[in-house]
Design a protein around this motif. Sequence first.
Motif, PDB file in Angstrom:
ATOM      1  N   ASN A   1       7.271 -22.140 -27.767  1.00 29.86           N
ATOM      2  CA  ASN A   1       7.984 -21.734 -28.417  1.00 29.86           C
ATOM      3  C   ASN A   1       8.058 -20.546 -29.029  1.00 29.86           C
ATOM      4  O   ASN A   1       6.915 -19.834 -29.233  1.00 29.86           O
ATOM      5  CB  ASN A   1       8.448 -23.128 -29.573  1.00 29.86           C
TER       6      ASN A   1
ATOM      7  N   ASP B   1      12.543 -22.558 -26.953  1.00 30.10           N
ATOM      8  CA  ASP B   1      12.539 -23.809 -27.496  1.00 30.10           C
ATOM      9  C   ASP B   1      12.072 -25.052 -26.755  1.00 30.10           C
ATOM     10  O   ASP B   1      12.503 -26.116 -26.172  1.00 30.10           O
ATOM     11  CB  ASP B   1      14.338 -24.019 -27.509  1.00 30.10           C
ATOM     12  N   ASN B   2      11.046 -25.366 -27.209  1.00 32.79           N
ATOM     13  CA  ASN B   2      10.541 -26.708 -26.608  1.00 32.79           C
ATOM     14  C   ASN B   2      10.599 -27.960 -27.225  1.00 32.79           C
ATOM     15  O   ASN B   2       9.657 -28.798 -27.383  1.00 32.79           O
ATOM     16  CB  ASN B   2       9.105 -26.019 -26.432  1.00 32.79           C
ATOM     17  N   SER B   3      11.391 -28.161 -27.956  1.00 27.84           N
ATOM     18  CA  SER B   3      11.786 -29.191 -28.429  1.00 27.84           C
ATOM     19  C   SER B   3      12.157 -30.134 -28.236  1.00 27.84           C
ATOM     20  O   SER B   3      12.871 -29.943 -26.755  1.00 27.84           O
ATOM     21  CB  SER B   3      13.183 -29.015 -30.234  1.00 27.84           C
ATOM     22  N   ASP B   4      12.173 -31.759 -28.273  1.00 33.55           N
ATOM     23  CA  ASP B   4      12.241 -32.631 -27.249  1.00 33.55           C
ATOM     24  C   ASP B   4      13.778 -33.285 -27.058  1.00 33.55           C
ATOM     25  O   ASP B   4      14.576 -33.160 -26.360  1.00 33.55           O
ATOM     26  CB  ASP B   4      12.219 -34.396 -28.124  1.00 33.55           C
ATOM     27  N   VAL B   5      15.394 -32.444 -28.178  1.00 32.40           N
ATOM     28  CA  VAL B   5      16.327 -32.691 -27.885  1.00 32.40           C
ATOM     29  C   VAL B   5      16.779 -31.542 -26.784  1.00 32.40           C
ATOM     30  O   VAL B   5      17.788 -31.835 -27.078  1.00 32.40           O
ATOM     31  CB  VAL B   5      16.971 -32.932 -29.316  1.00 32.40           C
TER      32      VAL B   5
ATOM     33  N   TRP C   1      15.803 -30.412 -24.267  1.00 37.73           N
ATOM     34  CA  TRP C   1      16.323 -30.619 -22.771  1.00 37.73           C
ATOM     35  C   TRP C   1      17.129 -31.202 -22.387  1.00 37.73           C
ATOM     36  O   TRP C   1      17.743 -31.376 -21.690  1.00 37.73           O
ATOM     37  CB  TRP C   1      14.345 -31.259 -22.324  1.00 37.73           C
ATOM     38  N   LEU C   2      18.151 -31.593 -23.553  1.00 37.96           N
ATOM     39  CA  LEU C   2      19.351 -32.335 -23.019  1.00 37.96           C
ATOM     40  C   LEU C   2      20.494 -31.523 -23.667  1.00 37.96           C
ATOM     41  O   LEU C   2      21.365 -31.989 -23.504  1.00 37.96           O
ATOM     42  CB  LEU C   2      19.231 -33.623 -24.795  1.00 37.96           C
TER      43      LEU C   2
ATOM     44  N   ARG D   1      20.126 -25.281 -21.277  1.00 33.04           N
ATOM     45  CA  ARG D   1      18.990 -24.930 -20.219  1.00 33.04           C
ATOM     46  C   ARG D   1      19.551 -23.497 -19.873  1.00 33.04           C
ATOM     47  O   ARG D   1      20.512 -23.318 -18.520  1.00 33.04           O
ATOM     48  CB  ARG D   1      19.650 -26.117 -20.141  1.00 33.04           C
TER      49      ARG D   1
END
Length: 92
Positions: free
Chosen positions: A45, A60-64, A66-67, A31
Motif C-alpha cells: 500500500n 492500493d491493496n485493499s480487498d475492494v 481489485w474490483l 486497476r
Amino acid sequence: MVVHQPCHHLAGGVVMYRPHPFSWIPACGKRHASADTKPLGGYPNGFVVATLCRHQLPADNSDVAWLWETCPECNVKAHELAGIPMPKGGTR
C-alpha cells in the motif's frame, strides 16, 4: 527487440512467475498496469508505481480495490505488450 522472460530469479533462489512484462495494480480508483519491477508479495500500500497510462500512482491493496474498473489506456497498452488484440467493441 526485447524478449520477455516469464520467470524472474530473486535473492535466495526464489523464482517469481510473471507471464507478461507488466503487472496489474489497483491505484486511485482503477486497476492500472505497470512495467515496474514487482516486489515479492506484490506492491505494498502506498508504493508509487509508473503506470502504462503514464502516471505515478500509489498502490492500493485493499480487498475492494481489485474490483475497480480497469484503466482503459492501461488495458490497451497491456494488450499491445502481451501481443493480444483488444476485444472488438471495447477497451475493458
